[in-house]
Design a protein around this motif. Structure first.
Motif, PDB file in Angstrom:
ATOM      1  N   MET A  93       1.750  37.006   6.670  1.00 11.48           N
ATOM      2  CA  MET A  93       0.894  37.995   6.791  1.00 11.48           C
ATOM      3  C   MET A  93      -0.418  37.534   5.808  1.00 11.48           C
ATOM      4  SD  MET A  93       0.186  41.813   5.066  1.00 11.48           S
ATOM      5  CE  MET A  93      -0.396  40.676   3.760  1.00 11.48           C
ATOM      6  N   ILE A  94      -1.716  37.317   6.379  1.00 15.98           N
ATOM      7  CA  ILE A  94      -2.723  37.018   5.443  1.00 15.98           C
ATOM      8  C   ILE A  94      -3.865  38.142   5.499  1.00 15.98           C
ATOM      9  CG2 ILE A  94      -4.821  35.569   5.237  1.00 15.98           C
ATOM     10  CD1 ILE A  94      -2.935  33.394   6.941  1.00 15.98           C
ATOM     11  N   ASP A  95      -4.223  38.545   4.347  1.00 19.63           N
ATOM     12  CA  ASP A  95      -5.164  39.754   4.362  1.00 19.63           C
ATOM     13  C   ASP A  95      -6.425  39.183   3.393  1.00 19.63           C
ATOM     14  OD1 ASP A  95      -6.504  42.274   4.543  1.00 19.63           O
ATOM     15  OD2 ASP A  95      -5.064  43.329   3.472  1.00 19.63           O
ATOM     16  N   ARG A  96      -7.556  39.995   3.714  1.00 18.14           N
ATOM     17  CA  ARG A  96      -8.679  39.364   2.789  1.00 18.14           C
ATOM     18  C   ARG A  96      -9.379  40.626   2.087  1.00 18.14           C
ATOM     19  NH1 ARG A  96     -13.959  36.273   5.213  1.00 18.14           N
ATOM     20  NH2 ARG A  96     -14.131  38.011   6.665  1.00 18.14           N
ATOM     21  N   VAL A  97      -9.845  40.409   0.808  1.00 17.62           N
ATOM     22  CA  VAL A  97     -10.883  41.410   0.474  1.00 17.62           C
ATOM     23  C   VAL A  97     -12.015  40.580   0.069  1.00 17.62           C
ATOM     24  CG1 VAL A  97     -10.924  43.049  -1.553  1.00 17.62           C
ATOM     25  CG2 VAL A  97      -8.787  42.891  -0.366  1.00 17.62           C
ATOM     26  N   ILE A  98     -13.427  41.287   0.166  1.00 16.63           N
ATOM     27  CA  ILE A  98     -14.457  40.310  -0.022  1.00 16.63           C
ATOM     28  C   ILE A  98     -14.921  41.365  -1.437  1.00 16.63           C
ATOM     29  CG2 ILE A  98     -16.635  39.945   0.303  1.00 16.63           C
ATOM     30  CD1 ILE A  98     -15.762  39.527   3.318  1.00 16.63           C
ATOM     31  N   ASN A 140     -17.397  36.827  -2.819  1.00 11.95           N
ATOM     32  CA  ASN A 140     -15.922  35.948  -2.831  1.00 11.95           C
ATOM     33  C   ASN A 140     -15.046  36.568  -1.951  1.00 11.95           C
ATOM     34  OD1 ASN A 140     -17.464  35.271  -5.447  1.00 11.95           O
ATOM     35  ND2 ASN A 140     -15.495  34.056  -5.732  1.00 11.95           N
ATOM     36  N   ASN A 141     -14.072  35.670  -1.411  1.00 17.83           N
ATOM     37  CA  ASN A 141     -13.155  35.934  -0.425  1.00 17.83           C
ATOM     38  C   ASN A 141     -11.978  36.214  -1.332  1.00 17.83           C
ATOM     39  OD1 ASN A 141     -14.470  35.885   1.965  1.00 17.83           O
ATOM     40  ND2 ASN A 141     -14.009  33.839   2.178  1.00 17.83           N
ATOM     41  N   VAL A 142     -11.147  37.108  -1.634  1.00 18.75           N
ATOM     42  CA  VAL A 142      -9.921  37.088  -2.184  1.00 18.75           C
ATOM     43  C   VAL A 142      -8.614  37.286  -0.956  1.00 18.75           C
ATOM     44  CG1 VAL A 142      -8.395  38.604  -3.864  1.00 18.75           C
ATOM     45  CG2 VAL A 142     -10.866  38.616  -3.945  1.00 18.75           C
ATOM     46  N   TRP A 143      -7.823  36.301  -1.099  1.00 14.47           N
ATOM     47  CA  TRP A 143      -6.891  36.296  -0.236  1.00 14.47           C
ATOM     48  C   TRP A 143      -5.467  36.865  -0.765  1.00 14.47           C
ATOM     49  CZ3 TRP A 143      -8.453  35.443   4.408  1.00 14.47           C
ATOM     50  CH2 TRP A 143      -9.762  34.416   4.536  1.00 14.47           C
ATOM     51  N   LEU A 144      -4.690  37.749   0.006  1.00 14.50           N
ATOM     52  CA  LEU A 144      -3.383  38.249  -0.039  1.00 14.50           C
ATOM     53  C   LEU A 144      -2.442  37.518   0.952  1.00 14.50           C
ATOM     54  CD1 LEU A 144      -5.479  40.305  -1.282  1.00 14.50           C
ATOM     55  CD2 LEU A 144      -3.732  42.022  -0.840  1.00 14.50           C
ATOM     56  N   ILE A 145      -1.479  37.205   0.495  1.00 16.29           N
ATOM     57  CA  ILE A 145      -0.344  36.242   1.254  1.00 16.29           C
ATOM     58  C   ILE A 145       0.759  36.731   1.179  1.00 16.29           C
ATOM     59  CG2 ILE A 145       0.336  34.128   1.950  1.00 16.29           C
ATOM     60  CD1 ILE A 145      -2.004  33.048   0.295  1.00 16.29           C
ATOM     61  N   GLY A 146       1.538  37.530   2.000  1.00 10.16           N
ATOM     62  CA  GLY A 146       2.952  37.824   1.919  1.00 10.16           C
ATOM     63  C   GLY A 146       3.491  38.479   2.984  1.00 10.16           C
ATOM     64  N   ASP A 147       4.154  39.826   2.487  1.00  9.02           N
ATOM     65  CA  ASP A 147       4.658  40.698   3.798  1.00  9.02           C
ATOM     66  C   ASP A 147       4.473  42.228   3.125  1.00  9.02           C
ATOM     67  OD1 ASP A 147       6.692  41.035   1.830  1.00  9.02           O
ATOM     68  OD2 ASP A 147       8.217  40.050   2.943  1.00  9.02           O
ATOM     69  N   ALA A 148       5.283  42.914   3.635  1.00  5.63           N
ATOM     70  CA  ALA A 148       5.239  44.468   3.495  1.00  5.63           C
ATOM     71  C   ALA A 148       5.788  44.901   2.216  1.00  5.63           C
ATOM     72  CB  ALA A 148       5.827  45.382   4.630  1.00  5.63           C
ATOM     73  N   ARG A 149       6.365  43.903   1.517  1.00  4.42           N
ATOM     74  CA  ARG A 149       6.825  44.113   0.351  1.00  4.42           C
ATOM     75  C   ARG A 149       6.206  43.431  -1.003  1.00  4.42           C
ATOM     76  NH1 ARG A 149      10.849  41.483  -0.354  1.00  4.42           N
ATOM     77  NH2 ARG A 149      10.972  40.134   1.665  1.00  4.42           N
ATOM     78  N   ARG A 155      -5.828  47.110  -2.170  1.00  4.02           N
ATOM     79  CA  ARG A 155      -5.430  46.548  -0.960  1.00  4.02           C
ATOM     80  C   ARG A 155      -3.915  46.119  -1.068  1.00  4.02           C
ATOM     81  NH1 ARG A 155      -8.144  44.100   3.185  1.00  4.02           N
ATOM     82  NH2 ARG A 155      -9.919  45.513   2.378  1.00  4.02           N
ATOM     83  N   VAL A 156      -3.517  45.815  -2.327  1.00  2.00           N
ATOM     84  CA  VAL A 156      -2.152  45.619  -2.568  1.00  2.00           C
ATOM     85  C   VAL A 156      -1.342  46.589  -2.501  1.00  2.00           C
ATOM     86  CG1 VAL A 156      -0.516  45.012  -4.399  1.00  2.00           C
ATOM     87  CG2 VAL A 156      -2.570  43.860  -4.156  1.00  2.00           C
ATOM     88  N   GLY A 157      -1.771  47.885  -2.772  1.00  4.51           N
ATOM     89  CA  GLY A 157      -0.894  48.985  -2.521  1.00  4.51           C
ATOM     90  C   GLY A 157       0.353  49.199  -3.283  1.00  4.51           C
ATOM     91  N   GLY A 158       1.361  49.406  -2.627  1.00  6.83           N
ATOM     92  CA  GLY A 158       2.713  49.432  -3.356  1.00  6.83           C
ATOM     93  C   GLY A 158       3.457  48.295  -3.264  1.00  6.83           C
ATOM     94  N   ARG A 159       2.823  47.379  -2.800  1.00  6.60           N
ATOM     95  CA  ARG A 159       3.692  45.788  -2.807  1.00  6.60           C
ATOM     96  C   ARG A 159       3.633  45.231  -4.143  1.00  6.60           C
ATOM     97  NH1 ARG A 159       0.346  43.248   1.962  1.00  6.60           N
ATOM     98  NH2 ARG A 159      -1.544  44.355   1.009  1.00  6.60           N
ATOM     99  N   SER A 160       4.669  44.608  -4.514  1.00  7.30           N
ATOM    100  CA  SER A 160       4.846  43.826  -5.856  1.00  7.30           C
ATOM    101  C   SER A 160       4.065  42.596  -5.540  1.00  7.30           C
ATOM    102  CB  SER A 160       6.312  43.280  -6.043  1.00  7.30           C
ATOM    103  OG  SER A 160       6.476  42.500  -6.800  1.00  7.30           O
ATOM    104  N   VAL A 161       3.214  42.240  -6.711  1.00  3.55           N
ATOM    105  CA  VAL A 161       2.390  41.128  -6.843  1.00  3.55           C
ATOM    106  C   VAL A 161       3.275  40.109  -7.535  1.00  3.55           C
ATOM    107  CG1 VAL A 161       0.309  39.856  -7.624  1.00  3.55           C
ATOM    108  CG2 VAL A 161       0.310  42.593  -6.798  1.00  3.55           C
TER     109      VAL A 161
END
Length: 206
Positions: free
Chosen positions: A1-6, A22-31, A48-54
């Motif tokens: 999964m790839i997500d983007r926050v500007i 700036n593009n901030v990219w989040l790479i991972g899954d639901a966890r 955007r991260v929400g409850g996921r672990s970074v």
């Protein structure tokens, strides 16, 4: 999964300041996710991260617009900040010794949500610039090394046009041409699309 926050703010170097998105990219899954370039404002990134672990906050380089929210996001999430140590001088301009990071190494493998990211050291825009290649996703996260339309800027301190061209040729254009390039600013492109213009970049020089 790839997500983007500007996120929006300013970039400052060599006595000048410019407004940038700036593009901030989040790479991972639901966890779990890796955050690439925590820029300007930690709040929308954390939302955007929400409850996921970074797992980590990876900086493609240490220009202030790419790291200005890294310290706050690390404090919020408990995640380590990762940066290539060749950018220490730029890091210190923003954080001094108060905020520390864990060094990234060329060809290091990072894993998150079953995805592997290979660290590619691509100096030129900055001494410690890196790209993150995700073969599982058919993508590379290029920071400010490669954009749609050409290489990153090299007209400021600690940068080199010849070095960035060498980095792009040796580390990025060797990737499959269909690889999607997700840059630190602007729209995404592909390795194949940018390879076609390499000779024009060299001809134009700076």
């Amino acid at each position: 999964m790839i997500d983007r926050v500007i996120t929006s703010g300013t970039f400052s170097l060599d006595g000048g300041t410019w407004d940038v998105d700036n593009n901030v990219w989040l790479i991972g899954d639901a966890r779990e996710v890796i955050v690439v370039d925590a820029a300007h404002d930690a709040a929308p990134i954390a939302e955007r991260v929400g409850g996921r672990s970074v797992r980590s906050i990876v900086c493609t380089h240490a220009h202030n617009d790419h790291i200005s929210a890294a310290g706050e996001l690390a404090a919020l999430t408990g995640a380590p900040i990762r940066l290539h140590p060749a950018d220490q001088v730029l890091w210190e301009e923003v954080y001094g010794p108060e905020v520390t990071y864990e060094p990234l190494a060329d060809d290091e493998k990072l894993t998150v949500g079953g995805i592997t990211l290979q660290v590619l050291h691509t100096p030129g825009h900055a001494p410690g610039a890196v790209c993150l290649y995700a073969p599982d996703l058919g993508a590379v996260f290029s920071g400010d090394t490669l954009f749609k339309g050409g290489p990153g800027a090299t007209g400021r301190s600690y940068s080199s046009f010849d070095t960035i061209i060498e980095s792009i040729k040796d580390r990025l254009l060797t990737l499959p041409p269909e690889t999607v390039v997700h840059a630190g600013h602007g729209e995404s492109t592909s390795i194949g699309a940018e390879a076609a213009d390499l000779e024009e970049w060299i001809r134009r020089g700076h």
